[in-house]
Design a protein around this motif. Structure first.
Motif, mmCIF file in Angstrom:
data_model
loop_
_atom_site.group_PDB
_atom_site.id
_atom_site.type_symbol
_atom_site.label_atom_id
_atom_site.label_comp_id
_atom_site.label_asym_id
_atom_site.label_seq_id
_atom_site.Cartn_x
_atom_site.Cartn_y
_atom_site.Cartn_z
ATOM 1 N N GLU A 297 24.115 75.685 -16.646
ATOM 2 C CA GLU A 297 25.442 76.150 -17.072
ATOM 3 C C GLU A 297 25.782 77.487 -16.434
ATOM 4 O O GLU A 297 26.913 77.713 -15.989
ATOM 5 C CB GLU A 297 25.496 76.255 -18.598
ATOM 6 C CG GLU A 297 25.370 74.937 -19.336
ATOM 7 C CD GLU A 297 23.924 74.450 -19.434
ATOM 8 O OE1 GLU A 297 23.722 73.281 -19.793
ATOM 9 O OE2 GLU A 297 23.000 75.246 -19.144
ATOM 10 N N GLU A 298 24.800 78.385 -16.365
ATOM 11 C CA GLU A 298 25.036 79.675 -15.714
ATOM 12 C C GLU A 298 25.261 79.491 -14.214
ATOM 13 O O GLU A 298 26.123 80.137 -13.620
ATOM 14 C CB GLU A 298 23.854 80.602 -15.968
ATOM 15 C CG GLU A 298 23.732 81.073 -17.406
ATOM 16 C CD GLU A 298 22.459 81.837 -17.673
ATOM 17 O OE1 GLU A 298 22.474 82.721 -18.547
ATOM 18 O OE2 GLU A 298 21.425 81.538 -17.027
ATOM 19 N N ALA A 299 24.483 78.606 -13.602
ATOM 20 C CA ALA A 299 24.625 78.377 -12.162
ATOM 21 C C ALA A 299 26.003 77.822 -11.811
ATOM 22 O O ALA A 299 26.523 78.081 -10.719
ATOM 23 C CB ALA A 299 23.532 77.423 -11.682
ATOM 24 N N SER A 300 26.604 77.089 -12.746
ATOM 25 C CA SER A 300 27.932 76.522 -12.470
ATOM 26 C C SER A 300 28.996 77.607 -12.359
ATOM 27 O O SER A 300 30.088 77.359 -11.834
ATOM 28 C CB SER A 300 28.319 75.532 -13.568
ATOM 29 O OG SER A 300 28.561 76.194 -14.800
ATOM 30 N N GLU A 301 28.710 78.807 -12.838
ATOM 31 C CA GLU A 301 29.662 79.915 -12.733
ATOM 32 C C GLU A 301 29.626 80.601 -11.372
ATOM 33 O O GLU A 301 30.470 81.456 -11.085
ATOM 34 C CB GLU A 301 29.379 80.962 -13.812
ATOM 35 C CG GLU A 301 29.816 80.590 -15.216
ATOM 36 C CD GLU A 301 29.901 81.825 -16.104
ATOM 37 O OE1 GLU A 301 30.492 82.839 -15.665
ATOM 38 O OE2 GLU A 301 29.364 81.780 -17.214
ATOM 39 N N ILE A 302 28.665 80.268 -10.534
ATOM 40 C CA ILE A 302 28.545 80.938 -9.235
ATOM 41 C C ILE A 302 29.597 80.356 -8.299
ATOM 42 O O ILE A 302 29.365 79.371 -7.573
ATOM 43 C CB ILE A 302 27.130 80.790 -8.666
ATOM 44 C CG1 ILE A 302 26.115 81.384 -9.638
ATOM 45 C CG2 ILE A 302 27.029 81.489 -7.312
ATOM 46 C CD1 ILE A 302 24.682 81.211 -9.193
#
Length: 622
Positions: A297-302
């Protein structure tokens, strides 16, 4: 941070490159000085030419680490070596082999990231599409102490390295602590030395395997984890097996954010903060990168935002986003790092928390990049490419690792040292055979098993019952649900204190416990819970025997006699916080002892060298 000075100034490179004349064979070496500055006399007859290596005058390629071989008989061709990849491992291999063999080897190095500038070869810069690496890497003392003396002098110049991590199995007390260097500094130094000291041919541009190999005897492939050369030669090396490191049939891939910060705290002081959890890893040299493990989920913000829409940038090309006013921008694509301007971002506050944990404020963040980590299994590292040509995978092209145990460059340099020592030993002017490389291939398989097993455990993160609980599951558990702040503070602080106590005898002075409590208390509750759930480093599980390449050259070994790379072997007293060995370990640079190689903590072999690939014993990592 402890910046280490050199005991003596670096010599002028011209004193290291001074060529011997070949006017009259060995007689042309009359008057050359040995390592102690004494005058050596030229050999007067054929019998004197068979003297021991310690009596042979030091020539222009004698660096103090490896003795120069006796001159090749007239008419015998030199060993011809092509190296693909001019990064740290490729250039360390080339410089070491040149230091070992001098004019008996002809080396050509190819790299697509270079360009010509006048009569020099230099690194391309960002404007030319090359993003220089700024990361800090750690070399264990079993590795850096084995490099040629000229290379050590240049790399470890005053102010260019620091000793941050503790003594351990691969950095015993008699060799010294691990040393931190910037990759960019390593690359710059070695590229200069390849030209100014070792006089090898450098070829800017991509490498294409030839249809026929011609006079090339050796191809060393060191062009990275996604090696195009390895792919082009897959019919010889085989294809890497990406299913080997998989979960439920899918290759396990981690996304990691690299947050570059200014150095605010002393480097050594941050080690217990890193080892006490598995969310943030900080490797520093007066500043460095905080490596931050992410959930999906955090990686999708990159995401990088262009003028009108998202653009391919950091997520695809691993661009570095740099501060510009109140946002972070890619200089190449003029795109903005979306989390830095998104007030609803979950990721951005967690990036700032990581910086705060290591003493940095938002204005101390110098850049942000990302990379993905995965592993694959190679079937072989040695292949016959033609009738007289052998190829080898070294560095990340051979063994690309998950970075968390911190062994990628060390493993690559070990592979380079083993190959260089094997070539120096086995070259006799005649074509090689498969059997010449059995020991080296065995060492590469040992390195693959040892280092990838270590890295795989850090990816699976088993709990106390042995049940795999990967970092994503742990972080999600930390980022959700209720939390007791005081309990979290107490748990993380207790871990930090335990790590500090355990490592204290193997490091320099550390701050008091109250200093660490203030660092822990600076974090918001949600980040505290994520760090506690992530667990501390599983040093007991990934510690143990190390494969330690130690290239030895018996003094009396004539040219052409088998001299194979061996390994230093030692045992620490017990596993966690193990004490360094009390007995000496042979250190390259000194004359090797006669007879069996000493094996502190273990029995000496009956005769001859320890078989390559034997283990160096020890406890925890770092």
């Amino acid at each position: 941070m402890k910046i280490m000075p050199l005991s003596s100034p670096e010599p002028d490179p011209t004193t290291l490159i001074k060529r011997e004349s070949h006017q009259s064979g060995p007689q042309s070496r009359t008057g050359a000085q040995n390592q102690n500055g004494q005058q050596n006399q030229a050999p007067q007859n054929q019998a004197s030419q068979n003297q021991s290596a310690s009596q042979i005058p030091a020539g222009d390629w004698a660096t103090g680490l490896f003795k120069k071989l006796e001159p090749l008989p007239e008419g015998r061709e030199p060993l011809r070596v092509d190296v693909v990849g001019g990064g740290p491992v490729g250039l360390i291999f080339a410089c070491t082999l040149r230091a070992m063999m001098g004019d008996q080897v002809v080396i050509r190095v190819h790299d697509r990231r270079w360009r010509r500038q006048g009569n020099r070869v230099v690194w391309m810069d960002l404007a030319e599409g090359n993003v220089r690496r700024e990361q800090v890497v750690t070399l264990q003392s079993n590795v850096w102490s084995t490099l040629p003396e000229a290379v050590r002098r240049r790399l470890f110049a005053p102010g260019r390295y620091a000793e941050m991590w503790p003594l351990g199995p691969d950095s015993p007390a008699d060799k010294g602590r691990p040393r931190n260097l910037r990759i960019r500094w390593i690359e710059d130094c070695l590229l200069d030395m390849a030209q100014d000291v070792y006089g090898m041919e450098l070829v800017p541009g991509p490498y294409t395997p030839p249809e026929t190999w011609g006079p090339t005897h050796i191809l060393a492939v060191a062009d990275g984890a996604n090696s195009p050369t390895r792919t082009a030669l897959s019919e010889h090396f085989g294809a890497p097996d990406r299913n080997f490191y998989s979960v439920d049939g899918e290759q396990l891939v981690e996304t990691v954010l690299g947050v570059r910060i200014r150095g605010v705290l002393p480097d050594e002081h941050t080690v217990p903060l890193t080892v006490a959890q598995n969310r943030y890893l900080f490797n520093s040299l007066g500043g460095g990168f905080i490596n931050m493990r992410l959930t999906a989920e955090e990686a999708s913000e990159i995401v990088a935002i262009g003028e009108h829409s998202p653009v391919d940038c950091i997520a695809r090309y691993r661009c570095t986003m740099r501060p510009r006013g109140d946002r972070f921008v890619c200089d190449r694509h003029r795109a903005v790092f979306k989390p830095s301007i998104d007030r609803l971002s979950f990721l951005w506050p967690r990036i700032l928390d990581g910086a705060r944990y290591f003493g940095a404020q938002p204005q101390d963040i110098l850049g942000i990049t990302m990379f993905k980590l995965s592993m694959s299994q190679n079937a072989r590292f040695t292949a016959q490419l033609g009738r007289t040509t052998f190829g080898f995978l070294i560095g990340d092209a051979g063994n690309s690792l998950h970075f968390w145990p911190g062994r990628g460059l060390n493993t690559g340099v070990k592979s380079a040292l083993s190959l260089a020592g094997t070539l120096r030993s086995r070259w006799s002017g005649r074509r090689f055979r498969f059997a010449d490389f059995s020991a080296h291939e065995g060492l590469m398989q040992q390195l693959q098993y040892r280092e990838k097993s270590r890295a795989w455990v850090t990816m699976l993160m088993p709990d106390e019952d042995g049940v795999n609980r990967g970092i994503e599951d742990r972080l999600r558990a930390g980022l959700e649900g209720p939390a007791d702040r005081q309990s979290l503070v107490n748990q993380l602080w207790a871990r930090v204190k335990e790590v500090k106590s355990r490592l204290g005898g193997r490091m320099g002075p550390m701050p008091d416990d109250g200093w660490y409590l203030r660092r822990v208390e600076s974090l918001p509750t949600r980040t505290l819970k994520a760090l506690v759930e992530s667990g501390q480093w599983i040093t007991r599980e990934i510690g143990g025997d190390e494969v330690a390449v130690d290239v030895q050259f018996p003094e009396a070994a004539p040219f052409g006699q088998d001299v194979v790379p061996t390994v230093a072997r030692y045992r620490t007293a017990e596993h966690p916080g193990a004490n360094p060995p009390s007995g000496p370990i042979p250190v390259p640079g000194a004359n090797p002892p006669s007879g069996p190689i000493p094996v502190p903590g273990g029995a000496n072999p009956a005769s001859g060298p320890i078989p390559i690939g034997a283990q160096a014993h020890g406890g925890q990592q770092r």
